[in-house]
Design a protein around this motif. Structure first.
Motif, mmCIF file in Angstrom:
data_model
loop_
_atom_site.group_PDB
_atom_site.id
_atom_site.type_symbol
_atom_site.label_atom_id
_atom_site.label_comp_id
_atom_site.label_asym_id
_atom_site.label_seq_id
_atom_site.Cartn_x
_atom_site.Cartn_y
_atom_site.Cartn_z
ATOM 1 N N SER A 62 0.833 -1.209 0.000
ATOM 2 C CA SER A 62 0.000 0.000 0.000
ATOM 3 C C SER A 62 0.866 1.255 0.000
ATOM 4 O O SER A 62 0.550 2.248 -0.673
ATOM 5 C CB SER A 62 -0.923 -0.003 1.228
ATOM 6 O OG SER A 62 -1.777 -1.129 1.212
ATOM 7 N N LEU A 63 1.961 1.216 0.744
ATOM 8 C CA LEU A 63 2.867 2.367 0.808
ATOM 9 C C LEU A 63 3.506 2.641 -0.548
ATOM 10 O O LEU A 63 3.566 3.790 -1.007
ATOM 11 C CB LEU A 63 3.945 2.126 1.859
ATOM 12 C CG LEU A 63 4.856 3.319 2.204
ATOM 13 C CD1 LEU A 63 4.043 4.434 2.845
ATOM 14 C CD2 LEU A 63 5.976 2.878 3.133
ATOM 15 N N GLY A 66 0.937 4.098 -2.885
ATOM 16 C CA GLY A 66 0.627 5.474 -2.548
ATOM 17 C C GLY A 66 1.717 6.449 -2.944
ATOM 18 O O GLY A 66 1.447 7.532 -3.468
ATOM 19 N N LEU A 67 2.987 6.048 -2.730
ATOM 20 C CA LEU A 67 4.097 6.952 -2.993
ATOM 21 C C LEU A 67 4.536 6.955 -4.456
ATOM 22 O O LEU A 67 4.914 7.999 -4.992
ATOM 23 C CB LEU A 67 5.298 6.579 -2.106
ATOM 24 C CG LEU A 67 5.092 6.760 -0.596
ATOM 25 C CD1 LEU A 67 6.317 6.291 0.162
ATOM 26 C CD2 LEU A 67 4.758 8.213 -0.260
ATOM 27 N N ASN A 70 0.656 7.305 -6.536
ATOM 28 C CA ASN A 70 -0.258 8.310 -5.975
ATOM 29 C C ASN A 70 -1.719 7.953 -6.253
ATOM 30 O O ASN A 70 -2.541 8.805 -6.584
ATOM 31 C CB ASN A 70 0.049 9.710 -6.525
ATOM 32 C CG ASN A 70 -0.598 10.816 -5.687
ATOM 33 O OD1 ASN A 70 -0.898 10.610 -4.517
ATOM 34 N ND2 ASN A 70 -0.816 11.975 -6.296
ATOM 35 N N LEU A 318 -2.301 9.256 -0.465
ATOM 36 C CA LEU A 318 -2.335 9.406 0.993
ATOM 37 C C LEU A 318 -3.298 8.394 1.610
ATOM 38 O O LEU A 318 -3.051 7.873 2.704
ATOM 39 C CB LEU A 318 -2.744 10.835 1.363
ATOM 40 C CG LEU A 318 -2.817 11.165 2.858
ATOM 41 C CD1 LEU A 318 -1.500 10.847 3.558
ATOM 42 C CD2 LEU A 318 -3.212 12.623 3.074
ATOM 43 N N CYS A 321 -1.448 5.223 1.932
ATOM 44 C CA CYS A 321 -0.433 5.325 2.990
ATOM 45 C C CYS A 321 -1.070 5.192 4.374
ATOM 46 O O CYS A 321 -0.470 4.625 5.291
ATOM 47 C CB CYS A 321 0.323 6.642 2.868
ATOM 48 S SG CYS A 321 1.392 6.739 1.419
ATOM 49 N N ALA A 324 -1.572 1.619 4.942
ATOM 50 C CA ALA A 324 -0.289 1.008 5.301
ATOM 51 C C ALA A 324 0.002 1.186 6.784
ATOM 52 O O ALA A 324 0.419 0.235 7.471
ATOM 53 C CB ALA A 324 0.828 1.630 4.459
#
Length: 432
Positions: A62-63, A66-67, A70, A318, A321, A324
């Motif tokens: 998930s991180l 997200g990063l 996006n 976000l 994140c 996560a």
């Protein structure tokens, strides 16, 4: 910093909205914390280590999503793929769970290369939509059979292969109650319906003394029993080719469908139907799958439950994140996961099966050359206890029926080549 990382204003969202969306997504998919250790534990894997691997793989995936991409899409070990890992690769074919983890790693590496080299579009576009729907539905029926077995509702019968279990036993009755509760809560649009159903059945089971209560919070178990235990060399055996292909194939279409479905709902797709940063999303997904195999869990994939977070207002990475972070927090709830019995997770499996079989509604049942391969694909998975066999039978049936019916326009080189390879495998190898 958050504005710079996730471009919140450009996506018409706020930090508060993203936090709420992340919590919503987590609650709708947190059932995997209970279900995944239960399923993979049947292979002989340490249940505590699998729980930790599930939390870490979900957090990492998930991180990264997200990063890197996006996108408000969360990841975790996939339903269906974990069942294929356990019940087909390990229990049916007799491979070790270490070898199965090696196959997951190789399939994820291939997925990564396909994403980087942009071959994914060619593969996805070469497979007819009816077959894609049939594969999803077949996995759903496969999960349904496993769920009914775990609940004790379907049992072995020497005369008829399967039969009805003991409906007077508390386990099957609680499983039925759990399924009804999940469906009713979902119909009422209650967030976390699946998790509530699992916990409700568990609470009843503990209250009447059917299962021991092991606590709620503790320090996380050790990851050592599964960490870096994959056997890549064992997975390179010729007999594992169809297994690796099945992992790759299902993950490929599962991710593509999830990304498109969630992106449409979030308004992230362009007017021409193109999904921006699709390549980044797929690279993030394949990276997460590789990481999950190293930690000690089956294929990590994008979750369609992310749509619940999008409905709550999530529009950026976000949201992913936040999911996560919540999975990392869940590491301390291992005793609760250990308390959940199999008949409490069975309703969740059956509910997911209902959602997956809904794809059959998209089939043109008036065209028998499409309906027949679809039914063969969907039925072969539960009846041969193998996702790989279902895919193979579906491809072969599609090519043969379309050819004999003179419908050559419905064929393409990729389909014909894959069907021929499956025929060769069944002729000279073993079913998987």
């Amino acid at each position: 910093m958050l504005e710079r990382l996730f471009q919140l204003s450009a996506h018409g969202t706020t930090v508060r909205r993203e936090l709420l969306a992340g919590l919503t997504t987590f609650l709708t998919m947190a059932y995997i914390l209970f279900v995944n250790p239960e399923i993979l534990g049947k292979t002989g894997m340490d249940v505590g280590a699998v729980f930790v691997a599930t939390c870490l793989a979900a957090a990492f995936g998930s991180l990264v999503m997200g990063l890197v991409a996006n996108y408000p899409i969360a990841l975790a070990p996939g339903m269906g793929l974990n069942a294929f890992f356990t019940f087909t690769v390990v229990m049916h074919l007799g491979h070790s769970w270490q070898t199965a983890l090696g196959a997951v790693f190789i399939s994820a590496t291939l997925f990564f290369l396909l994403s980087v080299l942009r071959i994914r579009e060619w593969i996805v576009n070469s497979i007819p939509l009816p077959l894609r729907s049939a594969i999803a539905a077949g996995i759903g029926l496969f999960l349904a059979l496993i769920a009914l077995q775990q609940a004790g509702l379907v049992v072995d019968n020497p005369a008829t292969l399967v039969g009805l279990g003991d409906l007077g036993a508390p386990g099957p009755l609680l499983a039925i109650l759990g399924f009804f509760l999940i469906v009713a809560l979902e119909a009422r649009r209650v967030t976390g319906a699946v998790m509530i159903g699992i916990l409700a059945v568990t609470l009843i089971a503990v209250a009447i003394g059917l299962t021991p209560f092991r606590g709620v919070v503790s320090m996380p178990p050790s990851l050592a029993p599964t960490f870096l235990q994959l056997d890549i060399m064992g997975a390179l055996d010729v007999g594992m080719i169809s297994v690796i292909f099945a992992f790759l194939f299902v993950d490929l279409f599962d991710n593509t469908g999830t990304l498109i479905g969630v992106a449409k709902r979030a308004g992230l797709m362009r007017a021409d139907g193109h999904l921006p940063k699709m390549g980044r999303a797929l690279i993030a997904d394949s990276t997460a799958a590789m990481g999950g195999s190293l930690l000690g869990t089956s294929t990590t994939t994008s979750y369609i439950e992310s749509a619940s977070g999008v409905a709550a207002g999530g529009r950026t990475g976000l949201t992913a994140c936040v999911v996560a972070a919540l999975f990392l927090l869940a590491l301390f709830f291992a005793p609760l996961a250990g308390t959940v019995p199999a008949y409490a997770t069975a309703p969740a499996l059956l509910f997911v099966a209902v959602l997956m079989t809904s794809g059959l509604a998209e089939i043109d049942w008036h065209d028998i050359t499409e309906a027949a391969p679809v039914v063969i694909t969907a039925l072969a998975m539960p009846l041969t206890y193998s996702i790989a066999n279902g895919i193979a039978f579906g491809f072969i049936a599609w090519v043969m029926i379309k050819t004999l019916a003179g419908r050559f326009k419905d064929l393409n080189p990729a389909l014909v080549i894959l069907a021929a390879l499956f025929v060769v495998k069944f002729a000279f190898g073993t079913a998987a």
